[in-house]
Design a protein around this motif. Structure first.
Motif, mmCIF file in Angstrom:
data_model
loop_
_atom_site.group_PDB
_atom_site.id
_atom_site.type_symbol
_atom_site.label_atom_id
_atom_site.label_comp_id
_atom_site.label_asym_id
_atom_site.label_seq_id
_atom_site.Cartn_x
_atom_site.Cartn_y
_atom_site.Cartn_z
ATOM 1 N N ALA A 186 -19.870 5.449 46.754
ATOM 2 C CA ALA A 186 -19.710 6.857 46.371
ATOM 3 C C ALA A 186 -19.202 6.928 44.929
ATOM 4 C CB ALA A 186 -18.731 7.543 47.312
ATOM 5 N N HIS A 187 -19.547 8.019 44.251
ATOM 6 C CA HIS A 187 -19.112 8.187 42.869
ATOM 7 C C HIS A 187 -18.878 9.659 42.569
ATOM 8 C CE1 HIS A 187 -23.194 9.478 41.807
ATOM 9 N NE2 HIS A 187 -23.610 8.463 42.558
ATOM 10 N N ALA A 188 -18.263 9.912 41.441
ATOM 11 C CA ALA A 188 -17.812 11.259 41.084
ATOM 12 C C ALA A 188 -18.943 12.245 40.820
ATOM 13 C CB ALA A 188 -16.896 11.186 39.862
ATOM 14 N N ALA A 189 -20.139 11.780 40.531
ATOM 15 C CA ALA A 189 -21.262 12.687 40.251
ATOM 16 C C ALA A 189 -22.259 12.706 41.394
ATOM 17 C CB ALA A 189 -21.957 12.279 38.957
ATOM 18 N N GLN A 190 -21.832 12.282 42.557
ATOM 19 C CA GLN A 190 -22.736 12.157 43.700
ATOM 20 C C GLN A 190 -23.365 13.482 44.115
ATOM 21 O OE1 GLN A 190 -21.557 9.108 46.383
ATOM 22 N NE2 GLN A 190 -22.028 10.398 48.135
ATOM 23 N N SER A 191 -22.626 14.559 44.001
ATOM 24 C CA SER A 191 -23.140 15.843 44.481
ATOM 25 C C SER A 191 -23.980 16.590 43.447
ATOM 26 C CB SER A 191 -21.986 16.738 44.942
ATOM 27 O OG SER A 191 -21.145 17.039 43.840
ATOM 28 N N GLU A 241 -18.185 8.009 31.646
ATOM 29 C CA GLU A 241 -17.660 6.678 31.333
ATOM 30 C C GLU A 241 -17.472 5.850 32.599
ATOM 31 O OE1 GLU A 241 -17.378 5.205 28.363
ATOM 32 O OE2 GLU A 241 -18.320 7.028 27.598
ATOM 33 N N TYR A 242 -17.002 6.479 33.653
ATOM 34 C CA TYR A 242 -16.853 5.787 34.932
ATOM 35 C C TYR A 242 -18.221 5.313 35.435
ATOM 36 C CZ TYR A 242 -16.471 5.262 39.981
ATOM 37 O OH TYR A 242 -16.575 4.795 41.268
ATOM 38 N N LEU A 243 -19.205 6.180 35.415
ATOM 39 C CA LEU A 243 -20.549 5.819 35.874
ATOM 40 C C LEU A 243 -21.126 4.698 35.017
ATOM 41 C CD1 LEU A 243 -22.013 9.381 36.507
ATOM 42 C CD2 LEU A 243 -21.204 7.751 38.222
ATOM 43 N N ARG A 288 -39.399 3.303 27.670
ATOM 44 C CA ARG A 288 -38.391 4.105 26.979
ATOM 45 C C ARG A 288 -37.072 3.347 26.846
ATOM 46 N NH1 ARG A 288 -40.322 9.627 27.665
ATOM 47 N NH2 ARG A 288 -42.177 9.548 26.388
ATOM 48 N N SER A 289 -36.747 2.536 27.855
ATOM 49 C CA SER A 289 -35.477 1.797 27.811
ATOM 50 C C SER A 289 -35.463 0.756 26.704
ATOM 51 C CB SER A 289 -35.191 1.134 29.162
ATOM 52 O OG SER A 289 -36.036 0.027 29.382
ATOM 53 N N ARG A 290 -36.623 0.383 26.219
ATOM 54 C CA ARG A 290 -36.715 -0.587 25.125
ATOM 55 C C ARG A 290 -36.608 0.070 23.748
ATOM 56 N NH1 ARG A 290 -41.333 -3.266 28.381
ATOM 57 N NH2 ARG A 290 -40.227 -4.939 29.442
ATOM 58 N N SER A 291 -36.626 1.385 23.723
ATOM 59 C CA SER A 291 -36.485 2.104 22.457
ATOM 60 C C SER A 291 -35.045 1.982 21.963
ATOM 61 C CB SER A 291 -36.829 3.585 22.663
ATOM 62 O OG SER A 291 -36.342 4.355 21.578
ATOM 63 N N PRO A 292 -34.849 1.845 20.660
ATOM 64 C CA PRO A 292 -33.476 1.784 20.146
ATOM 65 C C PRO A 292 -32.727 3.107 20.295
ATOM 66 C CG PRO A 292 -35.060 1.797 18.340
ATOM 67 C CD PRO A 292 -35.855 1.692 19.613
ATOM 68 N N HIS A 293 -33.449 4.152 20.630
ATOM 69 C CA HIS A 293 -32.833 5.478 20.749
ATOM 70 C C HIS A 293 -32.590 5.903 22.191
ATOM 71 C CE1 HIS A 293 -33.419 5.856 16.489
ATOM 72 N NE2 HIS A 293 -34.695 5.532 16.657
ATOM 73 N N VAL A 294 -32.894 5.013 23.128
ATOM 74 C CA VAL A 294 -32.683 5.318 24.551
ATOM 75 C C VAL A 294 -31.888 4.187 25.183
ATOM 76 C CG1 VAL A 294 -33.792 5.701 26.800
ATOM 77 C CG2 VAL A 294 -34.809 6.681 24.729
ATOM 78 N N THR A 295 -30.813 4.555 25.843
ATOM 79 C CA THR A 295 -30.045 3.609 26.644
ATOM 80 C C THR A 295 -30.193 4.068 28.081
ATOM 81 O OG1 THR A 295 -28.464 3.267 24.852
ATOM 82 C CG2 THR A 295 -27.769 2.610 27.077
ATOM 83 N N LEU A 296 -30.703 3.190 28.922
ATOM 84 C CA LEU A 296 -30.954 3.537 30.321
ATOM 85 C C LEU A 296 -30.219 2.548 31.218
ATOM 86 C CD1 LEU A 296 -32.477 5.233 32.452
ATOM 87 C CD2 LEU A 296 -34.360 3.611 32.225
ATOM 88 N N GLN A 297 -29.482 3.105 32.177
ATOM 89 C CA GLN A 297 -28.793 2.285 33.159
ATOM 90 C C GLN A 297 -29.057 2.853 34.548
ATOM 91 O OE1 GLN A 297 -24.835 2.639 30.956
ATOM 92 N NE2 GLN A 297 -24.621 0.687 32.062
ATOM 93 N N VAL A 298 -29.197 1.965 35.519
ATOM 94 C CA VAL A 298 -29.331 2.372 36.917
ATOM 95 C C VAL A 298 -27.995 2.150 37.594
ATOM 96 C CG1 VAL A 298 -30.406 1.805 39.133
ATOM 97 C CG2 VAL A 298 -31.808 1.967 37.073
ATOM 98 N N LEU A 299 -27.537 3.171 38.302
ATOM 99 C CA LEU A 299 -26.318 3.073 39.099
ATOM 100 C C LEU A 299 -26.729 2.566 40.473
ATOM 101 C CD1 LEU A 299 -23.255 3.647 39.240
ATOM 102 C CD2 LEU A 299 -23.858 5.886 40.163
ATOM 103 N N PRO A 300 -26.363 1.312 40.823
ATOM 104 C CA PRO A 300 -26.848 0.741 42.081
ATOM 105 C C PRO A 300 -26.267 1.439 43.310
ATOM 106 C CG PRO A 300 -25.361 -0.799 40.964
ATOM 107 C CD PRO A 300 -25.513 0.402 40.082
ATOM 108 N N ILE A 301 -27.075 1.474 44.336
ATOM 109 C CA ILE A 301 -26.657 2.085 45.595
ATOM 110 C C ILE A 301 -25.402 1.407 46.128
ATOM 111 C CG2 ILE A 301 -27.303 2.392 48.028
ATOM 112 C CD1 ILE A 301 -30.209 2.852 46.961
ATOM 113 N N ASP A 302 -25.321 0.093 45.975
ATOM 114 C CA ASP A 302 -24.165 -0.607 46.520
ATOM 115 C C ASP A 302 -22.881 -0.388 45.713
ATOM 116 O OD1 ASP A 302 -24.618 -2.272 44.348
ATOM 117 O OD2 ASP A 302 -25.120 -4.033 45.547
ATOM 118 N N ALA A 303 -22.949 0.399 44.643
ATOM 119 C CA ALA A 303 -21.731 0.777 43.926
ATOM 120 C C ALA A 303 -20.909 1.764 44.757
ATOM 121 C CB ALA A 303 -22.074 1.384 42.564
#
Length: 161
Positions: free
Chosen positions: A92-97, A138-140, A75-90
């Motif tokens: 704490a983040h604002a959407a953690q909960s 945007e932050y994520l 799916r990530s190779r589709s031109p209609h899907v953008t997929l990103q992984v937020l690494p654990i070593d990033a």
């Protein structure tokens, strides 16, 4: 939108541990039906940022995880899907909960934030709520792996499982 039937079934069996298959399978069917939106012409653009724990945490057996990771790569190779992984070593983040989806309408006044929980769904429509969630997204996005690094990570993990 980006899960296999076997993965969704295994997750639902855990979440609904006391439920019979007659309850679980319709829930799985509904989740799988959502993927049909990707077959529309033209298909919508889906931009997903997933926590690394989601692609590393074992659900069911190795075959289920390998299939899930291979589907994500496809799916990530589709031109209609953008997929990103937020690494654990990033860290704490604002959407953690909580996770959320920003659903964009044909015009900005129709945008909505969708959040799911064990108790049901919540839709946020106020401008301040939308702006806050768009800023968090945007932050994520800036903290997540690039799309090519994400694809490489998914391939590596698929081989490990």
């Amino acid at each position: 939108m980006l899960q296999t039937r076997a993965y969704v079934t295994a997750v639902n069996r855990e979440v609904e541990a006391r439920a019979d298959e007659e309850v679980i399978q319709p829930m799985v069917d509904i989740r799988m039906k959502r993927q049909e939106v990707l077959k529309r012409e033209p298909p919508p653009h889906v931009w997903a940022i997933v926590d690394e724990a989601v692609v590393r945490r074992r659900v069911d057996g190795p075959a289920v995880m390998t299939d899930k990771l291979q589907l994500l790569r496809k799916r990530s190779r589709s031109p209609h899907v953008t997929l990103q992984v937020l690494p654990i070593d990033a860290g704490a983040h604002a959407a953690q909960s909580t996770g959320f989806n920003i659903i964009r309408g044909p015009e900005p006044s129709l945008d909505v934030v969708h959040m799911s929980s064990l108790s049901g769904a919540l839709y946020l429509e106020k401008e301040t709520e939308l702006e806050r969630h768009k800023a968090v997204f945007e932050y994520l996005r800036s903290q997540a792996l690039s799309t090519s690094d994400t694809t490489r990570l998914l391939g590596t993990l698929a081989k490990e499982f």
